[in-house]
Design a protein around this motif. Structure first.
Motif, mmCIF file in Angstrom:
data_model
loop_
_atom_site.group_PDB
_atom_site.id
_atom_site.type_symbol
_atom_site.label_atom_id
_atom_site.label_comp_id
_atom_site.label_asym_id
_atom_site.label_seq_id
_atom_site.Cartn_x
_atom_site.Cartn_y
_atom_site.Cartn_z
ATOM 1 N N ALA A 92 0.851 -1.186 0.000
ATOM 2 C CA ALA A 92 0.000 0.000 0.000
ATOM 3 C C ALA A 92 0.890 1.242 0.000
ATOM 4 O O ALA A 92 2.111 1.143 0.183
ATOM 5 N N VAL A 93 0.255 2.374 -0.167
ATOM 6 C CA VAL A 93 0.913 3.646 0.119
ATOM 7 C C VAL A 93 0.642 3.963 1.589
ATOM 8 O O VAL A 93 -0.503 3.930 2.040
ATOM 9 N N TYR A 94 1.701 4.224 2.314
ATOM 10 C CA TYR A 94 1.604 4.492 3.753
ATOM 11 C C TYR A 94 1.722 5.998 3.991
ATOM 12 O O TYR A 94 2.650 6.647 3.494
ATOM 13 N N TYR A 95 0.782 6.508 4.779
ATOM 14 C CA TYR A 95 0.730 7.929 5.098
ATOM 15 C C TYR A 95 0.872 8.133 6.599
ATOM 16 O O TYR A 95 0.297 7.375 7.388
ATOM 17 N N CYS A 96 1.595 9.154 6.999
ATOM 18 C CA CYS A 96 1.551 9.548 8.397
ATOM 19 C C CYS A 96 0.669 10.784 8.512
ATOM 20 O O CYS A 96 0.479 11.532 7.548
ATOM 21 N N ALA A 97 0.132 10.979 9.695
ATOM 22 C CA ALA A 97 -0.810 12.057 9.935
ATOM 23 C C ALA A 97 -0.666 12.554 11.369
ATOM 24 O O ALA A 97 -0.293 11.792 12.265
ATOM 25 N N ALA A 98 -0.999 13.831 11.558
ATOM 26 C CA ALA A 98 -0.931 14.447 12.876
ATOM 27 C C ALA A 98 -2.304 14.957 13.270
ATOM 28 O O ALA A 98 -3.013 15.556 12.447
ATOM 29 N N GLY A 99 -2.663 14.698 14.518
ATOM 30 C CA GLY A 99 -3.957 15.151 15.011
ATOM 31 C C GLY A 99 -3.929 15.386 16.499
ATOM 32 O O GLY A 99 -2.947 15.074 17.176
ATOM 33 N N ARG A 100 -5.016 15.913 17.034
ATOM 34 C CA ARG A 100 -5.081 16.259 18.451
ATOM 35 C C ARG A 100 -5.582 15.111 19.309
ATOM 36 O O ARG A 100 -5.521 15.194 20.538
ATOM 37 N N VAL A 101 -6.076 14.043 18.660
ATOM 38 C CA VAL A 101 -6.670 12.935 19.400
ATOM 39 C C VAL A 101 -6.022 11.631 18.964
ATOM 40 O O VAL A 101 -5.778 11.425 17.766
ATOM 41 N N THR A 102 -5.745 10.764 19.906
ATOM 42 C CA THR A 102 -5.197 9.443 19.594
ATOM 43 C C THR A 102 -6.361 8.531 19.226
ATOM 44 O O THR A 102 -7.077 8.013 20.081
ATOM 45 N N THR A 103 -6.537 8.346 17.931
ATOM 46 C CA THR A 103 -7.706 7.636 17.455
ATOM 47 C C THR A 103 -7.408 6.924 16.150
ATOM 48 O O THR A 103 -6.452 7.271 15.441
ATOM 49 N N ASN A 104 -8.234 5.934 15.833
ATOM 50 C CA ASN A 104 -8.107 5.241 14.554
ATOM 51 C C ASN A 104 -8.959 5.892 13.466
ATOM 52 O O ASN A 104 -9.016 5.391 12.347
ATOM 53 N N ASN A 105 -9.607 6.994 13.791
ATOM 54 C CA ASN A 105 -10.478 7.688 12.846
ATOM 55 C C ASN A 105 -9.675 8.696 12.036
ATOM 56 O O ASN A 105 -9.190 9.688 12.582
ATOM 57 N N SER A 106 -9.559 8.467 10.741
ATOM 58 C CA SER A 106 -8.741 9.335 9.902
ATOM 59 C C SER A 106 -9.273 10.770 9.862
ATOM 60 O O SER A 106 -8.508 11.712 9.640
ATOM 61 N N LEU A 107 -10.551 10.937 10.101
ATOM 62 C CA LEU A 107 -11.144 12.282 10.044
ATOM 63 C C LEU A 107 -10.624 13.179 11.159
ATOM 64 O O LEU A 107 -10.751 14.410 11.081
ATOM 65 N N ALA A 108 -10.063 12.599 12.193
ATOM 66 C CA ALA A 108 -9.577 13.382 13.334
ATOM 67 C C ALA A 108 -8.176 13.946 13.113
ATOM 68 O O ALA A 108 -7.687 14.705 13.944
ATOM 69 N N TYR A 109 -7.554 13.601 12.009
ATOM 70 C CA TYR A 109 -6.184 14.036 11.752
ATOM 71 C C TYR A 109 -6.188 15.226 10.798
ATOM 72 O O TYR A 109 -6.793 15.179 9.724
ATOM 73 N N GLN A 110 -5.488 16.272 11.186
ATOM 74 C CA GLN A 110 -5.518 17.528 10.432
ATOM 75 C C GLN A 110 -4.432 17.613 9.363
ATOM 76 O O GLN A 110 -4.602 18.306 8.362
ATOM 77 N N TYR A 111 -3.318 16.972 9.600
ATOM 78 C CA TYR A 111 -2.187 17.118 8.697
ATOM 79 C C TYR A 111 -1.752 15.751 8.187
ATOM 80 O O TYR A 111 -1.706 14.785 8.954
ATOM 81 N N TRP A 112 -1.391 15.710 6.901
ATOM 82 C CA TRP A 112 -1.032 14.455 6.249
ATOM 83 C C TRP A 112 0.241 14.627 5.428
ATOM 84 O O TRP A 112 0.480 15.691 4.850
ATOM 85 N N GLY A 113 1.026 13.563 5.374
ATOM 86 C CA GLY A 113 2.163 13.535 4.486
ATOM 87 C C GLY A 113 1.761 13.113 3.087
ATOM 88 O O GLY A 113 0.585 12.847 2.819
ATOM 89 N N GLN A 114 2.742 13.027 2.208
ATOM 90 C CA GLN A 114 2.467 12.713 0.810
ATOM 91 C C GLN A 114 2.439 11.211 0.550
ATOM 92 O O GLN A 114 2.013 10.770 -0.519
#
Length: 122
Positions: A92-114
């Motif tokens: 797969a393509v693997y993305y890292c993301a930053a968010g304010r909540v430790t969660t498995n919900n991608s919608l909670a992450y504000q910033y994403w890598g390429q």
């Protein structure tokens, strides 16, 4: 604002290991939970792992539990994903993301890598 850059992807054989890195810019990295997600063309983005801002809490998808380990080094503004015993279905393509909540919900992450491509051959 947080900018994220993933690295470490590549082509490996089943059973091999890889370590992904995600370098973050900005002085507030240590205040964010960091997650790893992956996506295969034609499918929805899938949660892989996440780690709290302090590193004290981690969550894993059942499909990677026991094989993958997420960690972070706040002094280096970097989060890692150690992937062992890789399987073809981990491709797969693997993305890292930053968010304010430790969660498995991608919608909670504000910033994403390429993203970085991981390909596991059988």
């Amino acid at each position: 604002q947080v900018q994220l850059v993933e690295s470490g992807g590549g082509l490996v054989q089943a059973g091999d290991s890889l370590r992904l890195s995600c370098a973050a810019s900005g002085r507030t990295f240590s205040s964010y939970a960091m997650g790893w997600f992956r996506q295969v063309p034609g499918k929805e983005r899938e949660f892989v792992a996440t780690i709290s801002w302090s590193g004290g809490r981690t969550l894993y998808a059942d499909s990677v539990k026991g094989r993958f380990t997420i960690s972070r080094d706040n002094a280096k503004n970097t989060v890692y994903l150690q992937m062992n015993s890789l399987k073809p279905e981990d491709t797969a393509v693997y993305y890292c993301a930053a968010g304010r909540v430790t969660t498995n919900n991608s919608l909670a992450y504000q910033y994403w890598g390429q993203g970085t491509q991981v390909t596991v051959s059988s």
